[in-house]
Design an enzyme around this catalytic site. Structure first.
Site, mmCIF file in Angstrom:
data_model
loop_
_atom_site.group_PDB
_atom_site.id
_atom_site.type_symbol
_atom_site.label_atom_id
_atom_site.label_comp_id
_atom_site.label_asym_id
_atom_site.label_seq_id
_atom_site.Cartn_x
_atom_site.Cartn_y
_atom_site.Cartn_z
ATOM 1 N N ARG A 32 -12.060 -24.010 66.149
ATOM 2 C CA ARG A 32 -13.326 -23.280 66.039
ATOM 3 C C ARG A 32 -14.339 -24.109 65.236
ATOM 4 O O ARG A 32 -15.516 -24.191 65.571
ATOM 5 C CB ARG A 32 -13.080 -21.921 65.362
ATOM 6 N N GLY B 217 -29.562 -12.540 77.589
ATOM 7 C CA GLY B 217 -30.660 -13.125 76.812
ATOM 8 C C GLY B 217 -31.898 -12.253 76.669
ATOM 9 O O GLY B 217 -32.987 -12.763 76.393
ATOM 10 N N HIS C 58 -26.784 -6.074 66.132
ATOM 11 C CA HIS C 58 -25.585 -5.337 66.535
ATOM 12 C C HIS C 58 -26.011 -3.967 67.074
ATOM 13 O O HIS C 58 -26.857 -3.300 66.462
ATOM 14 C CB HIS C 58 -24.646 -5.165 65.333
ATOM 15 N N MET D 163 -21.350 -14.167 71.863
ATOM 16 C CA MET D 163 -20.088 -13.456 71.752
ATOM 17 C C MET D 163 -18.965 -14.340 71.196
ATOM 18 O O MET D 163 -17.892 -14.438 71.785
ATOM 19 C CB MET D 163 -19.711 -12.852 73.111
ATOM 20 N N ARG D 164 -19.267 -14.976 70.083
ATOM 21 C CA ARG D 164 -18.236 -15.757 69.390
ATOM 22 C C ARG D 164 -18.348 -15.488 67.905
ATOM 23 O O ARG D 164 -19.451 -15.260 67.401
ATOM 24 C CB ARG D 164 -18.465 -17.260 69.603
ATOM 25 N N ILE D 165 -17.204 -15.521 67.249
ATOM 26 C CA ILE D 165 -17.239 -15.415 65.787
ATOM 27 C C ILE D 165 -17.454 -16.812 65.243
ATOM 28 O O ILE D 165 -16.818 -17.768 65.701
ATOM 29 C CB ILE D 165 -15.925 -14.800 65.270
HETATM 30 C C1 GAR Z 1 -27.017 -6.694 72.811
HETATM 31 O O1 GAR Z 1 -26.880 -5.320 73.048
HETATM 32 C C2 GAR Z 1 -26.511 -7.057 71.432
HETATM 33 O O2 GAR Z 1 -26.787 -6.074 70.461
HETATM 34 C C3 GAR Z 1 -25.032 -7.151 71.695
HETATM 35 O O3 GAR Z 1 -24.926 -7.804 72.937
HETATM 36 C C4 GAR Z 1 -26.076 -7.500 73.708
HETATM 37 C C5 GAR Z 1 -26.701 -8.791 74.183
HETATM 38 O O4 GAR Z 1 -27.734 -8.564 75.100
HETATM 39 N N1 GAR Z 1 -24.372 -7.873 70.661
HETATM 40 C C6 GAR Z 1 -23.176 -7.540 70.185
HETATM 41 O O5 GAR Z 1 -22.535 -6.606 70.603
HETATM 42 C C7 GAR Z 1 -22.679 -8.426 69.055
HETATM 43 N N2 GAR Z 1 -21.555 -7.820 68.419
HETATM 44 P P1 GAR Z 1 -28.790 -9.673 75.435
HETATM 45 O O6 GAR Z 1 -27.996 -10.922 75.865
HETATM 46 O O7 GAR Z 1 -29.575 -9.131 76.573
HETATM 47 O O8 GAR Z 1 -29.616 -9.937 74.216
#
Ligand code: GAR
Length: 205
Positions: A66, A12, A114, A95-97
């Site tokens: 889904r 987060g 991303h 982390m879900r589509i």
């Molecule tokens: C971040 O690096 C974000 O860009 C990535 O997950 C991490 C979440 O960190 N997202 C993806 O890879 C989506 N495809 P956070 O929970 O500390 O924000």
């Protein structure tokens, strides 16, 4: 005022950077609800400490499709005022589509971050993909969510140089620092109504 819903799955830190910026920089948006698909997501505690409402809609062992799951997310968003007319949804390490129906209902109102310069390295392990492919630059992209994976119109990007001795960990750390600047900025642009979508592109005023 616009209502913001943030969807998370873990740490987060992007959520935190958005919430802090809303307070500090007076972004005209109300942080209405944080939703996690995981009950142990660290981000939930951070949000609660900041006085923001949280809900957990557990995806593990969820009985249903889904779309059934996404309908639960949608009804929770709506309950907190994050509607297709008056809402913005930020995916922040969610982390879900999400289903095409969800995307359609909130057309051009869902954004994602991303950890790569899209359209390079979509999907999982974007930072590792950059290193494995010998990219000299990578970075982060904030974009609207469409029905593809990491394919919607790009709002903004920040660049990071890939060093010769970078590992996935060191590169991820430098990209994350940029993410924490880019995401709040994109939320501000949206809240100030400064993003126009023209076909596959955005025009920022
Ligand atoms: C971040 O690096 C974000 O860009 C990535 O997950 C991490 C979440 O960190 N997202 C993806 O890879 C989506 N495809 P956070 O929970 O500390 O924000």
């Amino acid at each position: 005022m616009l209502n913001l819903g943030i969807l998370i799955s873990g740490r987060g830190s992007n959520m935190e950077s958005i919430l802090k910026a809303i307070k500090r920089k007076k972004i005209p948006i109300n942080p209405a609800i944080i939703i996690s698909n995981k009950p142990d997501a660290k981000g939930l505690k951070i949000a609660q400490k900041m006085g923001i409402k949280t809900e957990v809609i557990e995806s593990k062992n969820f009985k249903g499709s889904r779309l059934d799951y996404d309908k639960k997310i949608i009804s929770t968003l709506e309950k907190h005022g994050v509607t297709p007319k008056n809402g913005l949804i930020c995916l922040a390490g969610f982390m879900r589509i999400i289903s095409p129906e969800f995307v359609k209902k909130y057309k051009n109102r869902i954004i994602n971050i991303h950890p790569a310069l899209l359209p390079a390295f979509p999907g999982l392990d974007a930072q590792k993909q950059a290193i494995d492919n010998g990219a000299k630059y990578s970075g982060c992209t904030v974009h609207f969510v469409d029905s593809g994976v990491d394919t919607g119109p790009i709002i903004l990007q920040l660049v990071v140089k890939v060093k010769n001795n970078d590992t996935e960990k060191t590169l991820s750390k430098r990209i994350l620092a940029k993410e924490h600047k880019a995401y709040p900025e994109a939320v501000r642009l949206f809240a100030e109504n400064r993003i126009k979508i023209v076909g596959r592109k955005t025009i920022i005023s």
